[in-house]
Each structure stands twice: as C-alpha cells, then as structure tokens.
Enzyme design. Structure first.
Site, PDB file in Angstrom:
ATOM      1  N   SER A  17       0.802  -1.322   0.070  1.00  0.00           N
ATOM      2  CA  SER A  17       0.043   0.015  -0.099  1.00  0.00           C
ATOM      3  C   SER A  17       0.931   1.177   0.055  1.00  0.00           C
ATOM      4  O   SER A  17       1.724   1.282  -1.023  1.00  0.00           O
ATOM      5  CB  SER A  17      -0.756  -0.163   1.228  1.00  0.00           C
ATOM      6  OG  SER A  17      -1.880   1.043   1.103  1.00  0.00           O
ATOM      7  N   ASP A  45      -7.999  -5.092  -6.446  1.00  0.00           N
ATOM      8  CA  ASP A  45      -7.750  -4.160  -5.462  1.00  0.00           C
ATOM      9  C   ASP A  45      -8.851  -3.057  -5.613  1.00  0.00           C
ATOM     10  O   ASP A  45      -8.741  -2.341  -6.645  1.00  0.00           O
ATOM     11  CB  ASP A  45      -6.444  -3.539  -5.781  1.00  0.00           C
ATOM     12  CG  ASP A  45      -5.866  -2.676  -4.645  1.00  0.00           C
ATOM     13  OD1 ASP A  45      -6.671  -2.553  -3.608  1.00  0.00           O
ATOM     14  OD2 ASP A  45      -4.595  -2.234  -4.498  1.00  0.00           O
ATOM     15  N   HIS A 103      -6.565  -5.993  -2.227  1.00  0.00           N
ATOM     16  CA  HIS A 103      -5.446  -4.999  -1.832  1.00  0.00           C
ATOM     17  C   HIS A 103      -4.506  -5.678  -0.686  1.00  0.00           C
ATOM     18  O   HIS A 103      -3.211  -5.649  -0.697  1.00  0.00           O
ATOM     19  CB  HIS A 103      -6.098  -3.809  -1.159  1.00  0.00           C
ATOM     20  CG  HIS A 103      -4.923  -2.565  -1.038  1.00  0.00           C
ATOM     21  ND1 HIS A 103      -4.249  -1.954  -1.844  1.00  0.00           N
ATOM     22  CD2 HIS A 103      -4.565  -1.861   0.232  1.00  0.00           C
ATOM     23  CE1 HIS A 103      -3.390  -1.005  -1.253  1.00  0.00           C
ATOM     24  NE2 HIS A 103      -3.611  -1.045  -0.034  1.00  0.00           N
TER      25      HIS A 103
END
Length: 413
Positions: free
Chosen positions: A236, A327, A361
């Site tokens: 991330s 994601d 994600h």
C-alpha cells in the site's frame, strides 16, 4: 475406535507453514462438520465451518477430501484457516506480540452437516494448532537508533544474512508479524515504523526520505547483514515508499512493491530539503457507499501523470511489482503497468511482475484470513479492499516464497 483429530506434521508450526488435518475413528462415509476457531489478542473471535464426508474406512484427510459446503468448497487443505471469519464484521486478524505467544487455532469435528449457525453441543473430537511467528533462535531487537524507530529480527546462526527493510501501510504503529516471519527464512529484517509510533509524528504533510536512508544505513552496517546493498518491501503506502527508496537510494538494490502506487500517494516526499515527489491527492466526493454501508474508494484517488510519477527509471536495483487485480483501494494493476511502461521507455528491464486475478489489496503472508473490508486510516471509515477469499488466499500462498526467492537472488550476488 475413538474419534480423533490430528494436525500433521506437528501441532506446533510457524504461522506461514501449511499443516495437514486428519480425522480418524469415524463411521464409513459419515457426514461431519469441521470447525476452526481462534481468538485474537483483542478478544475477537474468528470461526470457519466446512462440511465433509469420511471415506470408506471412516477417515478424513482435508488435503484429499473436498468440502461439500460451508465457508468454502472443494479440496482446500488450509481452507479452515484462510476462511476464518470474524464475529465482528470488517475486522482484520492482526498479531502484535510476535515473540511470546502464538495464535491458537482450535479444530473440532462434529457429527452431521449442521448449519453455519448451529452445531451439536459437543464435538466428537478436537485438537489445537499452535501457530508461532518466530522460530527458536530468532532474535527480536527493538531499534531506537538516531531517528530510526523499529524492530530488528535476526535469524539464528552466524550469518551474515541478506538484509531487508519492511515498510507497512499508512495505518501507523509498528506491525512486526511480516518481518518476523521473513526472518525465519534467513533474512535480517528491519520492521520500520514511519508514522504514529514512539516519538514519530502522528500527522505529517510530507515524508522525509532521509529518514528511510538512515534506516537503510543502519541495516547495512549491522554485523548480521550481508552487504553491500539491502532490500526493501512494502504494501500500500509502503509500496510507493519502497519504490522511492529504490529510485533515490542506491543501496536499496532490490524492492518489492505490493499493491503500491507509482506516485507518492496522499503525502509528498522530500529528500535533501527538496520536494522530489508531490503528493497524489484524492477527491472525497468520488467515494461511493455500497449497500453494505462500506465505502468504495477506488475512484477517489486523483489520476497520475508524468509530473506526479516517481522517476522509477532511475532505479538501478531490481523491482518486483505484486498486484491484486481486484484491488478496491486504488488501481494497483494500472499503477504497476504505468511504472513498467515508464521503465521500458527508458530502456530498463530491471523489473518483474506478479499479477493475481480475484485478489484484493491486503496481501498478507500465507494463511492469514481473507479480509474484504476494514477500517481505513486515511479515509477514516470502513472501506473495501476487494478480492474473493479463495483466489486471494491462493495469491498469499504463491507470492510469499517467490518474494523470498527474489530477495535471495538479488541480495546474494
């Protein structure tokens, strides 16, 4: 014969290791429900159920027998683990104390095919699987060196070992579980805090790359680290930070960016008293609320352009992009493709790509339960992460050993 549940090869293992669950002493072709449960450090309960049928000898092996229903179907040896579901919606399983206690997974077998809300009062048999985060001999060393705040994990043995800086998400604090698991596989790993930990600021406008340079130098100079270069991995926001480290810090010779951004997301990046990457903003009005009440923020991040991109073509080391194609946090696949396109335009081929369909994600080490949505530290609301349980969990099993192989190759030249 009494019914028994056994975990092979041992009831104790590392968290990222698979186990084989077997049941014996059942009646031939008996229908049973398998249940797994654990309680995390905050007291949150996670549970999973699956329906099975014993073979003609009254035995059941989850590595060979298919689940007929429940939280998953098909032959999934570790399905009871990755399908663990929190009692409180939108809760992620997080391990904070990696050194002194494991996570205990209670595995039970019940007669008949119950429902997800009802089972007989007493199981036919049960067993406990202890899943640890540090193997014997790994050292956990708190780090407070200069400005650097974090925890160093050193493998057992004489070494020196390849060194890796582990940079986590923007949530702040100091998650250590991924770094500790990596150290079990022969890497001296620095879990690096960079926001809202110890005396590090909770709120920032821009991040200072010199802080990360100081952490890299600390790791390089450690006697248990094999130099001259080190690796960096991040997910991330941590993903774009390690891309920046690989771009501007020549001693970072291998970088793994998992579902990261090709720009400096949300926060700008400064280096040598100069803004080298402006922060990529977001537009709150583009956030959508799903029927579940959870936010879908994928359209909220502003579009990248050449002026906002990290100049990734300047990276001399090797970069591994890891992408969850579903994601919902942001367009990870697009960002990786744009990064690779930019590198190709500059005649660079020092990259690899792992791209996983049906994957969201939050890619974690293997057997962490799938989490579709949880609290987002920047959006300050519950948001979708995307993916589906089976494909996401396959990706977690697949990427973890490939990352280790990538670092071994790049850092042992």
């Amino acid at each position: 014969m009494a019914v028994s549940v056994r975990v092979h090869p041992s009831p104790k293992c590392l968290f990222d290791e698979p186990v084989q669950v077997r049941v014996s002493g059942l009646s031939p072709l008996q229908q049973v429900t398998m249940k797994a449960s654990l309680t995390d450090e905050k007291g949150e309960a996670f549970r999973s159920f699956a329906f099975y049928r014993a073979d003609g000898q009254g035995e059941l092996d989850l590595s060979q027998s298919p689940s007929l229903g429940g939280h998953y179907t098909g032959t999934e040896p570790m399905g009871l683990f990755w399908s663990l579901t929190p009692g409180t919606p939108f809760t992620r399983l997080v391990k904070k104390d990696v050194a002194s206690s494991p996570l205990y997974v209670n595995i039970e077998v019940f007669d008949g095919h119950g429902t997800l809300g009802w089972l007989p009062e007493q199981p036919l048999a049960a067993s406990i699987n202890e899943r640890w985060f540090m193997k014997e001999g790994v050292r956990r060393i708190p780090v407070r060196e200069g400005r650097v705040r974090g925890t160093l994990f050193v493998p057992p043995g004489n070494g020196p070992f390849p060194g890796v800086v582990d940079v986590y998400t923007i949530q702040g604090g100091l998650p250590e579980y991924r770094a500790s698991l990596l150290a079990n596989h022969g890497f001296t790993t620095l879990a690096l805090a960079y926001r809202d930990y110890d005396d590090l600021p909770k709120y920032v406008m821009n991040f200072d790359l010199e802080y990360f340079e100081e952490a890299v130098n600390f790791l390089r100079q450690h006697p248990k680290v094999k130099g001259p270069g080190v690796g960096a991995m991040g997910i991330s926001k941590g993903g774009d930070l390690v891309l920046s480290m690989a771009t501007f810090l020549p001693d970072v010779v291998a970088a793994v960016a998992t579902n990261g951004c090709i720009a400096s997301a949300i926060f700008g990046l400064c280096f040598k008293n100069k803004l080298v990457c402006p922060g990529l903003g977001c537009t709150a009005s583009h956030i959508q609320i799903a029927d579940s009440g959870v936010a879908d923020i994928i359209k909220s991040t502003d579009e990248v352009n050449k002026d906002t991109m990290i100049p990734i073509e300047n990276a001399e080391g090797t970069i591994l992009f890891i992408v969850g194609e579903d994601d919902k946090n942001w367009k990870s696949k697009y960002y990786a493709e744009e990064a690779i396109k930019r590198m190709k335009e500059h005649g660079k081929d020092n990259y690899e790509l792992l791209s996983y369909p049906g994957t969201g994600h939050y890619l974690e080490p293997p057997y962490f339960p799938f989490c579709f949505a949880s609290y987002h530290a920047v959006a300050r609301t519950y948001t979708m992460w995307g993916g589906n349980a089976k494909e996401h969990s396959f990706a977690q099993e697949d990427w973890w050993p490939k990352v280790q192989a990538f670092f071994q190759k790049a850092l042992n030249k």
